[in-house]
Write a protein that holds these residues in place. Structure first.
Motif, PDB file in Angstrom:
ATOM      1  N   UNK A  85     -35.357 -18.100  51.907  1.00 21.58           N
ATOM      2  CA  UNK A  85     -34.893 -17.991  50.521  1.00 21.58           C
ATOM      3  C   UNK A  85     -33.958 -16.795  50.333  1.00 21.58           C
ATOM      4  N   UNK A  86     -32.932 -16.958  49.494  1.00 21.26           N
ATOM      5  CA  UNK A  86     -32.097 -15.809  49.122  1.00 21.26           C
ATOM      6  C   UNK A  86     -32.840 -14.959  48.102  1.00 21.26           C
ATOM      7  N   UNK A  87     -32.943 -13.661  48.372  1.00 25.52           N
ATOM      8  CA  UNK A  87     -33.754 -12.795  47.516  1.00 25.52           C
ATOM      9  C   UNK A  87     -33.038 -11.470  47.258  1.00 25.52           C
ATOM     10  N   UNK A  88     -33.526 -10.778  46.232  1.00 25.95           N
ATOM     11  CA  UNK A  88     -33.030  -9.449  45.898  1.00 25.95           C
ATOM     12  C   UNK A  88     -34.236  -8.595  45.550  1.00 25.95           C
ATOM     13  N   UNK A  89     -34.152  -7.302  45.870  1.00 23.27           N
ATOM     14  CA  UNK A  89     -35.292  -6.423  45.619  1.00 23.27           C
ATOM     15  C   UNK A  89     -34.800  -4.988  45.421  1.00 23.27           C
ATOM     16  N   UNK A  90     -35.462  -4.298  44.507  1.00 21.93           N
ATOM     17  CA  UNK A  90     -35.294  -2.852  44.374  1.00 21.93           C
ATOM     18  C   UNK A  90     -36.468  -2.213  45.092  1.00 21.93           C
ATOM     19  N   UNK A  91     -36.187  -1.343  46.040  1.00 21.48           N
ATOM     20  CA  UNK A  91     -37.225  -0.770  46.891  1.00 21.48           C
ATOM     21  C   UNK A  91     -37.958   0.386  46.237  1.00 21.48           C
ATOM     22  N   UNK A  92     -37.593   0.741  45.005  1.00 21.55           N
ATOM     23  CA  UNK A  92     -38.263   1.836  44.317  1.00 21.55           C
ATOM     24  C   UNK A  92     -37.933   3.175  44.950  1.00 21.55           C
ATOM     25  N   UNK A  93     -38.949   3.986  45.170  1.00 23.96           N
ATOM     26  CA  UNK A  93     -38.716   5.302  45.756  1.00 23.96           C
ATOM     27  C   UNK A  93     -38.556   5.248  47.272  1.00 23.96           C
ATOM     28  N   UNK A  94     -38.847   4.104  47.871  1.00 24.76           N
ATOM     29  CA  UNK A  94     -38.728   3.992  49.316  1.00 24.76           C
ATOM     30  C   UNK A  94     -37.294   3.728  49.742  1.00 24.76           C
ATOM     31  N   UNK A  95     -36.777   4.440  50.747  1.00 22.01           N
ATOM     32  CA  UNK A  95     -35.414   4.202  51.227  1.00 22.01           C
ATOM     33  C   UNK A  95     -35.383   3.043  52.207  1.00 22.01           C
ATOM     34  N   UNK A  96     -34.234   2.844  52.860  1.00 20.09           N
ATOM     35  CA  UNK A  96     -34.111   1.848  53.907  1.00 20.09           C
ATOM     36  C   UNK A  96     -33.074   0.778  53.680  1.00 20.09           C
ATOM     37  N   UNK A  97     -32.356   0.830  52.557  1.00 27.87           N
ATOM     38  CA  UNK A  97     -31.468  -0.257  52.184  1.00 27.87           C
ATOM     39  C   UNK A  97     -30.165  -0.362  52.953  1.00 27.87           C
ATOM     40  N   UNK A  98     -29.642   0.746  53.470  1.00 28.89           N
ATOM     41  CA  UNK A  98     -28.366   0.707  54.183  1.00 28.89           C
ATOM     42  C   UNK A  98     -28.607   0.218  55.614  1.00 28.89           C
ATOM     43  N   UNK A  99     -28.923  -1.033  55.757  1.00 33.39           N
ATOM     44  CA  UNK A  99     -29.307  -1.559  57.067  1.00 33.39           C
ATOM     45  C   UNK A  99     -29.072  -3.059  57.118  1.00 33.39           C
ATOM     46  N   UNK A 100     -29.100  -3.603  58.332  1.00 31.17           N
ATOM     47  CA  UNK A 100     -28.948  -5.049  58.504  1.00 31.17           C
ATOM     48  C   UNK A 100     -30.245  -5.798  58.226  1.00 31.17           C
ATOM     49  N   UNK A 101     -31.369  -5.108  58.376  1.00 28.76           N
ATOM     50  CA  UNK A 101     -32.682  -5.704  58.110  1.00 28.76           C
ATOM     51  C   UNK A 101     -33.505  -4.724  57.288  1.00 28.76           C
ATOM     52  N   UNK A 102     -34.264  -5.263  56.318  1.00 28.79           N
ATOM     53  CA  UNK A 102     -35.092  -4.435  55.444  1.00 28.79           C
ATOM     54  C   UNK A 102     -36.431  -5.131  55.232  1.00 28.79           C
ATOM     55  N   UNK A 103     -37.485  -4.344  55.182  1.00 28.87           N
ATOM     56  CA  UNK A 103     -38.816  -4.851  54.856  1.00 28.87           C
ATOM     57  C   UNK A 103     -39.137  -4.489  53.418  1.00 28.87           C
ATOM     58  N   UNK A 104     -39.704  -5.457  52.672  1.00 24.27           N
ATOM     59  CA  UNK A 104     -40.039  -5.229  51.270  1.00 24.27           C
ATOM     60  C   UNK A 104     -41.346  -5.916  50.927  1.00 24.27           C
ATOM     61  N   UNK A 105     -42.078  -5.348  49.969  1.00 22.39           N
ATOM     62  CA  UNK A 105     -43.294  -5.978  49.460  1.00 22.39           C
ATOM     63  C   UNK A 105     -42.916  -7.243  48.698  1.00 22.39           C
ATOM     64  N   UNK A 106     -43.621  -8.320  48.957  1.00 26.43           N
ATOM     65  CA  UNK A 106     -43.279  -9.596  48.350  1.00 26.43           C
ATOM     66  C   UNK A 106     -43.403  -9.560  46.824  1.00 26.43           C
ATOM     67  N   UNK A 107     -44.307  -8.725  46.297  1.00 23.91           N
ATOM     68  CA  UNK A 107     -44.477  -8.698  44.845  1.00 23.91           C
ATOM     69  C   UNK A 107     -43.363  -7.967  44.117  1.00 23.91           C
ATOM     70  N   UNK A 108     -42.411  -7.379  44.878  1.00 22.02           N
ATOM     71  CA  UNK A 108     -41.236  -6.753  44.252  1.00 22.02           C
ATOM     72  C   UNK A 108     -40.007  -7.646  44.353  1.00 22.02           C
ATOM     73  N   UNK A 109     -40.098  -8.702  45.132  1.00 29.55           N
ATOM     74  CA  UNK A 109     -38.936  -9.532  45.449  1.00 29.55           C
ATOM     75  C   UNK A 109     -38.677 -10.556  44.344  1.00 29.55           C
ATOM     76  N   UNK A 110     -37.397 -10.812  44.061  1.00 30.19           N
ATOM     77  CA  UNK A 110     -36.975 -11.883  43.165  1.00 30.19           C
ATOM     78  C   UNK A 110     -36.111 -12.866  43.940  1.00 30.19           C
ATOM     79  N   UNK A 111     -36.265 -14.151  43.668  1.00 27.79           N
ATOM     80  CA  UNK A 111     -35.332 -15.122  44.215  1.00 27.79           C
ATOM     81  C   UNK A 111     -34.005 -14.992  43.465  1.00 27.79           C
TER      82      UNK A 111
END
Length: 328
Positions: free
Chosen positions: A86-112
């Motif tokens: 699924x195509x998704x978008x997420x704000x990682x909150x205070x956790x960094x990691x976004x400037x990357x080819x792969x990112x891990x995120x909690x599913x309860x923060x993810x939006x389709x």
């Protein structure tokens, strides 16, 4: 995978494009193949070692970035298999990691991602759009009160959306921007008057346009002399809404107060006014809904992921328009 890493606080050149291990999703998490990562002005402050609103100093080395969109390509334990692909978008909150080819995120923060938005547009709305929804909790201008909005930095990510919202609401919108190219973009975005705030007589141009009317709202993400002059355009019941201070003139995290005017400063706890069990997520949903309906259309300034340092320099030098986005 490749990512942007920061090993020492300092100038934009300290952001380096490196190969790093792939992150592994834990229970309740997904791994996202990133198609777009948002760049925020706060990222530039954190890069320099300024803590800003974060509760703890950033440990080094780090991969900056807190807003990402892409495709779910791996699931952690307990995540419904329907999320895969699924195509998704997420704000990682205070956790960094976004400037990357792969990112891990909690599913309860993810939006389709809504079907009519691409990844970069979704990234703009999950952070910048969310902030706009928070700002508008303080004032929802409309024609009934003959609203006149003044938007400094109207060619920026937030300013672009505020101009659109004001016009959709039937308000008169005065957009301020630095230089003729940005002024042209603000005019094309629908502002009733687009003004170059680098010119010394710009307040006179606004007053001439308004005649006997006065501004009812100043949406201030800039601070400094530009904001002071904008505030002077407000009528006696005007509202000065502060959500940032990219320029000079606001110190120690507080606004400059103007006697007789209502001044509100947007801070993270105030975003919780949205209500519901998860107020931040409520604002994210509102933002994505507005974009999916075509009522808000984010402006984008795209850079390749490997050129994150250039993106930071451009953002700090006010050489960008709209939301800055990195694309792997």
């Amino acid at each position: 995978m490749h990512a942007i890493r920061l090993h020492a606080f300092g100038p934009a050149e300290n952001l380096t494009y490196e190969e790093v291990p792939d992150p592994v999703p834990g229970p309740g998490q997904v791994r996202i193949a990133v198609a777009a990562a948002g760049v925020h002005l706060l990222d530039t402050a954190l890069r320099k070692g300024e803590q800003g609103p974060l509760p703890d100093p950033t440990p080094l080395p780090t991969v900056p970035g807190r807003e990402v969109a892409g495709t779910v390509e791996s699931l952690g334990e307990g995540v419904d298999g329907r999320w895969l692909g699924r195509p998704v978008v997420v704000h990682l909150g205070f956790g960094p990691g976004g400037y990357a080819e792969l990112v891990v995120a909690d599913i309860d923060r993810v939006h389709e991602i809504p079907a009519n938005l691409d990844a970069a547009q979704a990234v703009a709305m999950i952070g910048t759009g969310r902030t706009v929804m928070g700002i508008l909790q303080f004032a929802r201008p409309g024609p009934d009160e003959d609203s006149v909005l003044v938007v400094p930095a109207a060619a920026g990510g937030i300013g672009t959306l505020l101009v659109q919202y004001g016009k959709n609401a039937g308000a008169t919108v005065i957009g301020l921007a630095g230089g003729p190219e940005k002024v042209a973009l603000v005019a094309a975005n629908g502002a009733d008057l687009a003004v170059d705030y680098t010119l010394p007589d710009w307040p006179a141009e606004v007053r001439a346009h308004l005649g006997d009317r006065q501004a009812t709202h100043v949406f201030d993400g800039v601070g400094g002399d530009t904001a002071r002059e904008a505030v002077a355009l407000l009528g006696p019941d005007g509202r000065h809404i502060v959500f940032g201070w990219a320029g000079e003139g606001i110190h120690d995290g507080g606004p400059y107060l103007v006697e007789g005017l209502s001044t509100e400063v947007l801070r993270l706890p105030m975003l919780e006014m949205a209500g519901g069990p998860d107020p931040i997520r409520t604002l994210e949903l509102r933002s994505l809904t507005e974009a999916a309906a075509g009522r808000l259309v984010p402006a984008l300034h795209r850079f390749p992921l490997a050129e994150a340092a250039a993106a930071h320099r451009a953002l700090e030098n006010r050489g960008t328009t709209g939301k800055v986005v990195l694309e792997p």
